[in-house]
Design a protein around this motif. Structure first.
Motif, PDB file in Angstrom:
ATOM      1  N   GLY A  20      -8.782  49.097 -43.123  1.00 15.48           N
ATOM      2  CA  GLY A  20      -8.065  47.960 -42.551  1.00 15.48           C
ATOM      3  C   GLY A  20      -6.627  48.300 -42.207  1.00 15.48           C
ATOM      4  N   GLN A  21      -5.976  49.055 -43.090  1.00 11.92           N
ATOM      5  CA  GLN A  21      -4.603  49.463 -42.830  1.00 11.92           C
ATOM      6  C   GLN A  21      -4.527  50.390 -41.609  1.00 11.92           C
ATOM      7  OE1 GLN A  21      -3.615  51.160 -46.625  1.00 11.92           O
ATOM      8  NE2 GLN A  21      -2.957  49.194 -47.500  1.00 11.92           N
ATOM      9  N   ARG A  22      -5.531  51.213 -41.448  1.00  7.40           N
ATOM     10  CA  ARG A  22      -5.567  52.086 -40.266  1.00  7.40           C
ATOM     11  C   ARG A  22      -5.671  51.261 -38.985  1.00  7.40           C
ATOM     12  NH1 ARG A  22      -9.521  57.227 -41.842  1.00  7.40           N
ATOM     13  NH2 ARG A  22      -8.336  57.908 -43.684  1.00  7.40           N
ATOM     14  N   LYS A  23      -6.489  50.219 -39.017  1.00  6.55           N
ATOM     15  CA  LYS A  23      -6.615  49.341 -37.849  1.00  6.55           C
ATOM     16  C   LYS A  23      -5.270  48.710 -37.503  1.00  6.55           C
ATOM     17  CE  LYS A  23     -11.466  47.852 -38.121  1.00  6.55           C
ATOM     18  NZ  LYS A  23     -12.354  46.666 -38.268  1.00  6.55           N
ATOM     19  N   ALA A  24      -4.581  48.234 -38.526  1.00  6.27           N
ATOM     20  CA  ALA A  24      -3.279  47.605 -38.300  1.00  6.27           C
ATOM     21  C   ALA A  24      -2.274  48.615 -37.760  1.00  6.27           C
ATOM     22  CB  ALA A  24      -2.768  46.990 -39.603  1.00  6.27           C
ATOM     23  N   ALA A  25      -2.288  49.829 -38.320  1.00  5.66           N
ATOM     24  CA  ALA A  25      -1.353  50.867 -37.884  1.00  5.66           C
ATOM     25  C   ALA A  25      -1.604  51.249 -36.433  1.00  5.66           C
ATOM     26  CB  ALA A  25      -1.483  52.091 -38.788  1.00  5.66           C
ATOM     27  N   GLU A  26      -2.876  51.385 -36.076  1.00  2.65           N
ATOM     28  CA  GLU A  26      -3.217  51.758 -34.700  1.00  2.65           C
ATOM     29  C   GLU A  26      -2.817  50.655 -33.724  1.00  2.65           C
ATOM     30  OE1 GLU A  26      -7.337  52.654 -35.011  1.00  2.65           O
ATOM     31  OE2 GLU A  26      -6.997  54.520 -36.119  1.00  2.65           O
ATOM     32  N   PHE A  27      -2.997  49.393 -34.131  1.00  2.00           N
ATOM     33  CA  PHE A  27      -2.574  48.290 -33.260  1.00  2.00           C
ATOM     34  C   PHE A  27      -1.068  48.338 -33.035  1.00  2.00           C
ATOM     35  CE2 PHE A  27      -0.682  44.108 -32.750  1.00  2.00           C
ATOM     36  CZ  PHE A  27      -1.339  43.653 -31.609  1.00  2.00           C
ATOM     37  N   ILE A  28      -0.319  48.567 -34.106  1.00  2.00           N
ATOM     38  CA  ILE A  28       1.145  48.606 -33.996  1.00  2.00           C
ATOM     39  C   ILE A  28       1.590  49.723 -33.073  1.00  2.00           C
ATOM     40  CG2 ILE A  28       3.232  49.179 -35.308  1.00  2.00           C
ATOM     41  CD1 ILE A  28       1.988  47.569 -37.656  1.00  2.00           C
ATOM     42  N   MET A  29       0.977  50.902 -33.187  1.00  2.00           N
ATOM     43  CA  MET A  29       1.399  52.031 -32.353  1.00  2.00           C
ATOM     44  C   MET A  29       0.994  51.843 -30.896  1.00  2.00           C
ATOM     45  SD  MET A  29       3.136  53.564 -34.413  1.00  2.00           S
ATOM     46  CE  MET A  29       3.711  54.605 -33.072  1.00  2.00           C
ATOM     47  N   GLU A  30      -0.130  51.200 -30.659  1.00  2.00           N
ATOM     48  CA  GLU A  30      -0.612  51.018 -29.285  1.00  2.00           C
ATOM     49  C   GLU A  30      -0.001  49.787 -28.611  1.00  2.00           C
ATOM     50  OE1 GLU A  30      -4.830  50.950 -29.535  1.00  2.00           O
ATOM     51  OE2 GLU A  30      -4.974  53.010 -30.322  1.00  2.00           O
ATOM     52  N   HIS A  31       0.518  48.850 -29.415  1.00  2.00           N
ATOM     53  CA  HIS A  31       1.062  47.603 -28.853  1.00  2.00           C
ATOM     54  C   HIS A  31       2.416  47.291 -29.479  1.00  2.00           C
ATOM     55  CE1 HIS A  31      -2.925  46.835 -27.111  1.00  2.00           C
ATOM     56  NE2 HIS A  31      -3.421  47.207 -28.277  1.00  2.00           N
ATOM     57  N   ALA A  32       3.299  48.283 -29.480  1.00  2.00           N
ATOM     58  CA  ALA A  32       4.619  48.089 -30.096  1.00  2.00           C
ATOM     59  C   ALA A  32       5.389  46.956 -29.431  1.00  2.00           C
ATOM     60  CB  ALA A  32       5.421  49.391 -30.025  1.00  2.00           C
ATOM     61  N   ASP A  33       5.181  46.785 -28.113  1.00  2.00           N
ATOM     62  CA  ASP A  33       5.901  45.729 -27.400  1.00  2.00           C
ATOM     63  C   ASP A  33       5.502  44.344 -27.891  1.00  2.00           C
ATOM     64  OD1 ASP A  33       3.355  46.183 -26.389  1.00  2.00           O
ATOM     65  OD2 ASP A  33       3.865  45.446 -24.390  1.00  2.00           O
TER      66      ASP A  33
END
Length: 284
Positions: A20-33
């Motif tokens: 779950g944390q990986r999913k959140a991290a990937e979302f943050i890096m791909e959608h920083a804006d």
């Protein structure tokens, strides 16, 4: 907190993060804006995880809480936007054809500026030291990544021996079976990512060789596996991949090797020049 980028922090902690944390991290890096404006609950909803998981991600990365992590994301995102602002010339409104050269050069300038801002000198020197001390260096680049890999192979071979390279379509077991825990494997991997890069990394891991990744982002498939990951287009959401940024990064590595291992590099270059002269290889 140190000066590592969010992507570097996530990459270093990635193996210990929960799914779950990986999913959140990937979302943050791909959608920083988007992440700069969203609450922990909203990030979790978009990533398909709970608010608690997002908060635990912040703790896992060494932040005191979600607010501190979001502040880091915001600062990195704004830094990228400042580059966009200062590089944009709004005074010129010509046709698309007339702007083509300027647009391409401006984009390259932005990427090179971003490369300067994001580079971690500690990782650069770690890669340089590994390339100097290794008994052999194997360079892997497949598909479109082969061009940069060959440039590095050819240039590195001018200043040290025992340097080998893959073909654009794969690598031969006979070429990599002599890799040891004293060897370095440099793998180039840019979109679209080729599966051969992961196969080479897997083999290098079995041999306990040091893996150095040259890629576009810390969380690329090869970036996650490498001991040292050097990135070129991190945070540049342009869809444009810059060859100039890759070569610039490689030139830094070559310059560092020449600086720290100058005596051996100079001796090899002198020996090569004698051979070149004997073969009358170049116009004088």
């Amino acid at each position: 907190m140190d000066k590592k980028t969010m992507s570097q922090m996530i990459k270093e902690s990635y193996s210990s993060l929960s799914p779950g944390q990986r999913k959140a991290a990937e979302f943050i890096m791909e959608h920083a804006d988007e992440a700069v404006l969203l609450t922990a609950f909203q990030v979790g909803r978009n990533a398909g995880v709970s608010e608690t998981t997002v908060i635990r991600l912040a703790y896992a990365l060494g932040f005191s809480g979600y607010s501190q992590m979001q502040d880091r994301i915001r600062k990195e995102w704004l830094a990228g936007k400042q580059v966009d602002y200062f590089e944009h010339d709004s005074s010129i409104e010509n046709t698309a054809e007339e702007n083509l050269f300027r647009r391409v050069i401006d984009q390259e300038r932005k990427i090179l500026r971003q490369l300067l801002d994001q580079v971690d000198e500690r990782e650069i020197w770690k890669a340089i030291d590994a390339l100097i001390r290794s008994d052999r260096v194997y360079v892997g680049g497949f598909g479109s990544s082969f061009a940069a890999a060959y440039w590095f192979y050819y240039t590195l071979k001018q200043i040290r021996g025992n340097v080998y390279i893959s073909s654009p379509n794969g690598f031969l077991p006979e070429d990599v079976c002599d890799l040891t825990d004293q060897s370095a494997v440099v793998i180039f991997s840019f979109p679209r990512y080729r599966k051969e890069a992961l196969k080479l990394a897997s083999f290098a891991e079995r041999q306990d060789s040091r893996i150095i990744a040259i890629t576009d982002r810390q969380l690329s498939p090869i970036g996650q596996l490498a001991e040292v990951t050097l990135t070129t287009d991190e945070l540049m959401d342009s869809g444009h991949h810059s060859a100039a940024s890759v070569i610039s990064l490689l030139e830094v590595l070559i310059a560092g090797i020449d600086e720290r291992d100058h005596e051996r590099a100079a001796k090899r270059q002198q020996e090569l020049e004698i051979l070149y002269a004997e073969q009358e290889r170049f116009f004088e």
